[in-house]
Design an enzyme around this catalytic site. Structure first.
Site, mmCIF file in Angstrom:
data_model
loop_
_atom_site.group_PDB
_atom_site.id
_atom_site.type_symbol
_atom_site.label_atom_id
_atom_site.label_comp_id
_atom_site.label_asym_id
_atom_site.label_seq_id
_atom_site.Cartn_x
_atom_site.Cartn_y
_atom_site.Cartn_z
ATOM 1 C CG LEU A 139 -1.784 1.203 1.472
ATOM 2 C CD1 LEU A 139 -2.880 1.261 0.417
ATOM 3 C CD2 LEU A 139 -2.390 1.159 2.870
ATOM 4 C CG HIS A 140 2.275 3.059 -3.030
ATOM 5 N ND1 HIS A 140 2.103 1.731 -3.377
ATOM 6 C CD2 HIS A 140 2.258 3.754 -4.187
ATOM 7 C CE1 HIS A 140 1.998 1.633 -4.694
ATOM 8 N NE2 HIS A 140 2.088 2.852 -5.211
ATOM 9 C CD GLN A 141 -3.273 8.893 0.620
ATOM 10 O OE1 GLN A 141 -4.373 8.450 0.372
ATOM 11 N NE2 GLN A 141 -2.994 9.557 1.728
#
Length: 181
Positions: A139-141
């Site tokens: 996950l990464h934003q």
């Protein structure tokens, strides 16, 4: 080398000026992309926090998440917020991870504003490969600063982005601008 020799060695001129961005080939070929879904499959988001900040392009660290520069940025200052834990989906974060993930996103926006003064931002995440995630297993934003006119003929027609600053210089500017608790 004469112009005639150059033309015969590199092809006939066709009237197009070209800007070469050979570093993009690494992204196209999948360099630094994990070989599988597990943390030990070469995940760059698991690897980066184990490196010194300057080498890993880490801008800020929290207890459960960190902010790092995108190796293939859309604009100068393009940050990623990642949990340390190798999870693929936003719903897999526990409450403390989700809170720090949000707090680092807010701090990242503040730092980019201080360092670069953008007119706006795109903030978001792509969950899953079909949704556009280049590295779907971790996950990464994205925090992408935007300016009026930052999308012009270069990325639209030329599929090329011109960035005015090296990643190390960007990391230093954002680290210096990061809000202190």
């Amino acid at each position: 080398m004469s112009e005639a020799e150059r033309d015969s060695a590199y092809g006939d001129p066709d009237g197009f000026a070209r800007l070469w961005t050979p570093h993009r080939m690494a992204y196209i070929k999948g360099e630094n992309r994990p070989s599988g879904p597990a943390p030990d499959d070469g995940c760059p988001f698991c690897r980066a926090p184990g490196l010194p900040d300057a080498e890993g392009l880490v801008v800020a660290r929290g207890k459960t998440a960190y902010a790092v520069l995108n190796l293939y940025p859309y604009n100068s200052g393009h940050l990623l917020v990642c949990p340390y834990r190798h999870v693929a989906d936003y719903t897999e974060l526990d409450d403390s991870e989700a809170a720090e993930f949000a707090a680092l996103t807010q701090a990242g926006v503040t730092a980019v504003r201080r360092a670069y003064g953008p007119e706006g931002f795109n903030i978001g995440m792509n969950l899953g490969t079909v949704a556009g995630a280049g590295i779907a297993a971790h996950l990464h934003q994205h925090i992408v600063p935007r300016w009026g006119g930052d999308t012009n003929f270069m990325p639209v027609i030329g599929r090329t982005k011109v960035l005015p600053q090296l990643l190390q210089e960007t990391r230093e500017a954002l680290a210096e601008s990061w809000p202190q608790p």
